[in-house]
Structures are given as C-alpha cells and as structure tokens.
Design a protein around this motif. Structure first.
Motif, PDB file in Angstrom:
ATOM      1  N   PRO A 190       0.806  -1.225   0.000  1.00  0.00           N
ATOM      2  CA  PRO A 190       0.000   0.000   0.000  1.00  0.00           C
ATOM      3  C   PRO A 190       0.840   1.275   0.000  1.00  0.00           C
ATOM      4  O   PRO A 190       0.468   2.261  -0.663  1.00  0.00           O
ATOM      5  N   THR A 191       1.947   1.275   0.727  1.00  0.00           N
ATOM      6  CA  THR A 191       2.795   2.472   0.770  1.00  0.00           C
ATOM      7  C   THR A 191       3.395   2.748  -0.605  1.00  0.00           C
ATOM      8  O   THR A 191       3.389   3.897  -1.083  1.00  0.00           O
ATOM      9  N   VAL A 192       3.901   1.711  -1.243  1.00  0.00           N
ATOM     10  CA  VAL A 192       4.487   1.871  -2.574  1.00  0.00           C
ATOM     11  C   VAL A 192       3.418   2.317  -3.571  1.00  0.00           C
ATOM     12  O   VAL A 192       3.655   3.216  -4.399  1.00  0.00           O
ATOM     13  N   ARG A 193       2.265   1.725  -3.470  1.00  0.00           N
ATOM     14  CA  ARG A 193       1.176   2.094  -4.383  1.00  0.00           C
ATOM     15  C   ARG A 193       0.735   3.543  -4.166  1.00  0.00           C
ATOM     16  O   ARG A 193       0.413   4.253  -5.124  1.00  0.00           O
ATOM     17  N   ALA A 204       6.249  -0.489  -9.691  1.00  0.00           N
ATOM     18  CA  ALA A 204       7.566  -1.020 -10.051  1.00  0.00           C
ATOM     19  C   ALA A 204       8.580   0.110 -10.209  1.00  0.00           C
ATOM     20  O   ALA A 204       9.730   0.001  -9.763  1.00  0.00           O
ATOM     21  N   GLN A 205       8.159   1.201 -10.833  1.00  0.00           N
ATOM     22  CA  GLN A 205       9.066   2.341 -10.996  1.00  0.00           C
ATOM     23  C   GLN A 205       9.499   2.893  -9.648  1.00  0.00           C
ATOM     24  O   GLN A 205      10.661   3.262  -9.467  1.00  0.00           O
ATOM     25  N   VAL A 206       8.576   2.938  -8.702  1.00  0.00           N
ATOM     26  CA  VAL A 206       8.910   3.448  -7.367  1.00  0.00           C
ATOM     27  C   VAL A 206       9.938   2.535  -6.697  1.00  0.00           C
ATOM     28  O   VAL A 206      10.939   3.002  -6.137  1.00  0.00           O
ATOM     29  N   ALA A 207       9.714   1.219  -6.751  1.00  0.00           N
ATOM     30  CA  ALA A 207      10.643   0.277  -6.123  1.00  0.00           C
ATOM     31  C   ALA A 207      12.019   0.347  -6.777  1.00  0.00           C
ATOM     32  O   ALA A 207      13.046   0.308  -6.089  1.00  0.00           O
ATOM     33  N   ALA A 233      12.045   3.469 -17.610  1.00  0.00           N
ATOM     34  CA  ALA A 233      11.757   4.867 -17.296  1.00  0.00           C
ATOM     35  C   ALA A 233      11.947   5.195 -15.814  1.00  0.00           C
ATOM     36  O   ALA A 233      11.932   6.367 -15.429  1.00  0.00           O
ATOM     37  N   ALA A 234      12.145   4.174 -14.986  1.00  0.00           N
ATOM     38  CA  ALA A 234      12.362   4.417 -13.547  1.00  0.00           C
ATOM     39  C   ALA A 234      13.604   5.265 -13.309  1.00  0.00           C
ATOM     40  O   ALA A 234      13.716   5.934 -12.269  1.00  0.00           O
ATOM     41  N   ALA A 235      14.530   5.258 -14.248  1.00  0.00           N
ATOM     42  CA  ALA A 235      15.751   6.057 -14.095  1.00  0.00           C
ATOM     43  C   ALA A 235      15.452   7.550 -14.025  1.00  0.00           C
ATOM     44  O   ALA A 235      16.257   8.319 -13.492  1.00  0.00           O
ATOM     45  N   GLN A 236      14.303   7.953 -14.548  1.00  0.00           N
ATOM     46  CA  GLN A 236      13.940   9.377 -14.534  1.00  0.00           C
ATOM     47  C   GLN A 236      13.092   9.762 -13.316  1.00  0.00           C
ATOM     48  O   GLN A 236      12.772  10.934 -13.130  1.00  0.00           O
ATOM     49  N   LEU A 237      12.723   8.779 -12.514  1.00  0.00           N
ATOM     50  CA  LEU A 237      11.864   9.062 -11.359  1.00  0.00           C
ATOM     51  C   LEU A 237      12.713   9.395 -10.144  1.00  0.00           C
ATOM     52  O   LEU A 237      13.589   8.616  -9.743  1.00  0.00           O
ATOM     53  N   VAL A 238      12.468  10.556  -9.554  1.00  0.00           N
ATOM     54  CA  VAL A 238      13.218  10.995  -8.373  1.00  0.00           C
ATOM     55  C   VAL A 238      12.283  10.962  -7.163  1.00  0.00           C
ATOM     56  O   VAL A 238      11.247  11.638  -7.150  1.00  0.00           O
TER      57      VAL A 238
END
Length: 266
Positions: A190-193, A204-207, A233-238
C-alpha cells in the motif's frame, strides 16, 4: 568500466520467451542484458542480440559462471562455451554466480581464473554474485577491490542487505540488485502504491527508483513490453527523501532466493 544503471534480467526466461524479452528490451533502449550459464538461455540471448541491429559496442552483456565450473582449469573453457552460445567474442562482465558450495574451490582460485580470462580478452570486467562479507573479503584479498566490478545480490525493499552494501561501498564495489521487485510482492504494498499514485508512476518504478537512489544497479526482468518500457523509465523518477525513508522501513530480512548450497548469509 561503467556498469549500466538499469539492465534487463533474463532469469527464468526460456526459448522464444527469452528471445522476445531481450529483443523488446533492446528495441526499447536497454543497453545491459544479464544472463547466466545456469539460466539455459544464453543461446536465445545471443540470437536476440545478433538480430537486434544494435552495434555490439553499444550493449553491455553479463553472464555468470556456474558452480560446476569454478575450478581454475574449468572456468575459462566454460566461459568460451558461453561466448559461443552468445555469439560474442567477449563479455562485458563475467561473474562468479555463487560461491563454491562448502568452499570446495577456493575463492582465490576462481578469481585468478577470471583475471586470466580478462587478460585473454574474453571479458572486459569481472565480479561476483551472492557473496557475503567474508567471501567478498577473500575476493578482495585475491585480486584487489578495483578489479571487482560488482557484487550481484538479492536486494529489494524487504531485504536491503545493508551490511553487505556498506562493506561494498567502503571498498568502491557497486552492488547490482537482482529480484529488485521481490517477485512482484513489493508492487502490492500500500505504501508503494500510494507513492506511485502521487507521482503518477507505476509501483515497479517506485521500487526501482528506490534501489537506484541507493546507488545500486538493477536488473528487473519482464516478458511484457509495456513493463519493460516502464521499468526503464524508472531512471527518470526521483523520490523525495520522505518516500525513500518510508521504503527503508520495509526491511525485514525477507530472502526469496536461498538454495541449499547458499553461503551462510550475513
């Protein structure tokens, strides 16, 4: 040696599924493909690489030497077989997949063989996988930390391997996180979501962004093109520091990969 931040893993991918996954990954822009002798898919990975049209010099390819081939007189012949299957003249990175069960083959013997393989031009860089702090210490004593490109270990929010990570970092050795999504378990958290919804990202991008924020490389795998694209695209997520701290709190030492021949974990 610059280890790409995000790679496409191929664990458990077989036959056409492996070919398609690697082909999709390369088409989407992945430039690191990770395989292993024991995966039984080096030939499929090689076929996808050959048919991709991507110049060899642009793709970073990793394979891992199985425990049956760690002896000094066996490692290089097995690596040459891998190269034949992969249709390559050399690897970018070759790792010891698991330490020799019960220490049957000394770490120093295997590391010396890897160094020889590098000297022969069979691989550009060498490293280890599933090494504990004591085993990593043996590897460092054998060949020196600068010659160890990475220690590839299971690492995800539920198993953060902090002691190994700190030890590796102190010696300038980067960790590569395999199973970074914990077989998908973390995607249901739930926290990740909640973080994902707020950032208009996928769980998945968050993890993956959390692992990247820690300085680790990641090698998630997927058979779905859309998931491969999202993972890259997770590489662009800060992530904000508060989000990283929230995921840090997940650590519970939950190991998902523990074969009977595994070392005594830290």
């Amino acid at each position: 040696m610059n280890l790409p931040t995000i790679g496409a893993g191929t664990f458990r991918l077989q036959g056409q599924q492996a070919i398609d996954s690697v082909a999709n990954a390369l088409d989407l822009g992945y430039r690191h493909i990770d395989t292993a002798q024991i995966y039984g898919n080096e030939a499929e990975v090689g076929a996808a690489l050959a048919n991709s049209g991507v110049p060899r010099g642009e793709v970073f390819v990793t394979t891992k030497i199985w425990i049956d081939h760690l002896a000094g007189d066996a490692l290089i012949p097995s690596l040459k077989q891998s190269l034949h299957k992969l249709r390559l003249d050399s690897l970018d990175l070759t790792l010891i997949h698991w330490p020799s069960p019960g220490g049957k083959v000394a770490v120093a013997e295997s590391m010396a063989a890897l160094l020889e393989a590098r000297a022969l031009g069979l691989t550009r860089a060498i490293g280890v996988s599933n090494f504990t702090i004591p085993l990593l210490t043996e590897a460092i004593d054998a060949v020196g930390a600068p010659n160890i490109a990475t220690n590839q270990v299971e690492l995800h929010p539920y198993l953060q391997n902090r002691a190994v990570a700190a030890f590796a970092a102190a010696h300038g050795i980067r960790l590569t996180a395999y199973m970074p999504l914990a077989y998908g378990k973390v995607l249901k958290d739930p926290t990740v979501r909640g973080i994902a919804a707020r950032l208009q990202a996928t769980p998945a991008q968050v993890a993956l962004a959390w692992s990247l924020a820690k300085g680790h490389a990641v090698i998630p795998s997927s058979t779905q093109r859309a998931n491969l694209a999202a993972n890259l695209a997770a590489a662009q997520l800060v992530l904000a520091s508060a989000d990283i701290a929230a995921i840090d709190a997940f650590d519970r030492g939950e190991r998902l990969v523990g074969p009977e021949f595994a070392p005594a974990w830290d």
